[in-house]
Scaffold this active site. Structure first.
Site, PDB file in Angstrom:
ATOM      1  CB  CYS A 166      -0.964   0.010   1.190  1.00 52.88           C
ATOM      2  SG  CYS A 166      -0.202   0.160   2.797  1.00 52.88           S
ATOM      3  CB  CYS A 167       1.422   4.036   1.017  1.00 51.16           C
ATOM      4  SG  CYS A 167       1.910   5.758   1.224  1.00 51.16           S
ATOM      5  CB  ILE A 168       5.414   5.043  -1.555  1.00 50.48           C
ATOM      6  CG1 ILE A 168       6.431   5.345  -2.642  1.00 50.48           C
ATOM      7  CG2 ILE A 168       6.084   4.513  -0.299  1.00 50.48           C
ATOM      8  CD1 ILE A 168       5.871   6.085  -3.847  1.00 50.48           C
ATOM      9  N   PRO A 170       3.960  -0.101  -3.583  1.00 47.43           N
ATOM     10  CG  PRO A 170       1.683   0.074  -4.152  1.00 47.43           C
ATOM     11  CD  PRO A 170       2.711   0.600  -3.181  1.00 47.43           C
TER      12      PRO A 170
END
Length: 258
Positions: A166-168, A170
């Site tokens: 999640c968030c950055i 990926p």
């Protein structure tokens, strides 16, 4: 709710509380999955985003999963004074030691994580994913991914076991798994609602596919068993981020088949 309580109490008063609990927690599906959670320090600007890690752990707990936390035994890229938003000069910290703050001391060296011992792996976000688990924050599409993180992503992928990010975070999958589908939310800033929207272009440049999703949603790449959600890539209310992470966790648990 009062109508439901009245109906239940008249038909079967003994079941009022259990039935209501079922109505309130309809998302609680119990799993026997063993899930590894990979941390990158403690604190949004130089480590793991704490709210994201907590949300992941809450949803895994509600889902009945068995959790083990890991972090690399390496130095942080740098240390940020979170009050000032600036680097703390002449200060250094260890990612494993800092991650122990979130894990309440129960964290293991990432080098000991094996895909064969777990059913899934999840990576919370925070700048630590782009600074300590990779060099994305500095090098962008030319970044390097920590060798242990790279090994883990490849091993879980090869074993056909789900990976949640999640968030950055990926961007880690985008760099390591060619052609993977991920989301970091929207591809336009929309007046500041999506301040990190440019990450979507970087993901495409890495050879991955970006899918637009809302903050409360998760994207599943069924071929690669990769599940992603935007989380704090969006400037919004905390409970919406919590809900999006919940969608990611539930999809990861479903993919384990446990």
């Amino acid at each position: 709710m009062l109508a439901v309580r009245s109906l239940l109490s008249k038909s079967c008063p003994v079941l009022v509380k259990p039935q209501l609990a079922g109505l309130i927690h309809t998302s609680a599906k119990y799993s026997s999955a063993k899930v590894a959670v990979v941390l990158s320090g403690c604190g949004v600007y130089d480590g793991t985003e704490i709210h994201e890690a907590s949300a992941i752990l809450v949803h895994l707990s509600r889902g009945g999963a068995e959790v083990q936390m890991f972090a690399p035994d390496v130095a942080q890229m740098h240390v940020i004074d979170h009050g000032k938003g600036q680097p703390a000069e002449k200060e250094s910290r260890n990612v494993l030691a800092e991650s122990a703050r979130i894990a309440r001391g129960n964290v293991t060296d990432l080098a000991k994580l094996k895909a064969s011992n777990h059913d899934a792996v999840i990576f919370p976000g925070g700048f630590g994913a782009a600074k300590n688990l990779s060099t994305f924050a500095v090098d962008g599409v030319d970044c390097k991914v920590n060798s242990e993180v790279q090994r883990i992503l490849k091993d879980f992928h090869k074993a056909g076991k789900p990976i949640g990010l999640c968030c950055i975070s990926p961007v880690l999958a985008a760099k390591v798994l060619p052609g993977v589908e991920v989301t970091v939310g929207h591809e336009e800033e929309q007046g500041g609602k999506w301040p990190y929207a440019g990450t979507a272009q970087a993901i495409t440049a890495l050879g991955a596919k970006h899918k637009v999703k809302e903050v409360t949603e998760a994207h599943i790449d069924p071929k690669n068993k990769v599940v992603t959600s935007p989380a704090f890539m969006c400037e919004t209310k905390l409970h919406l981020i919590f809900d999006g992470i919940g969608a990611m966790v539930r999809d990861v648990l479903k993919l384990t088949g446990k």
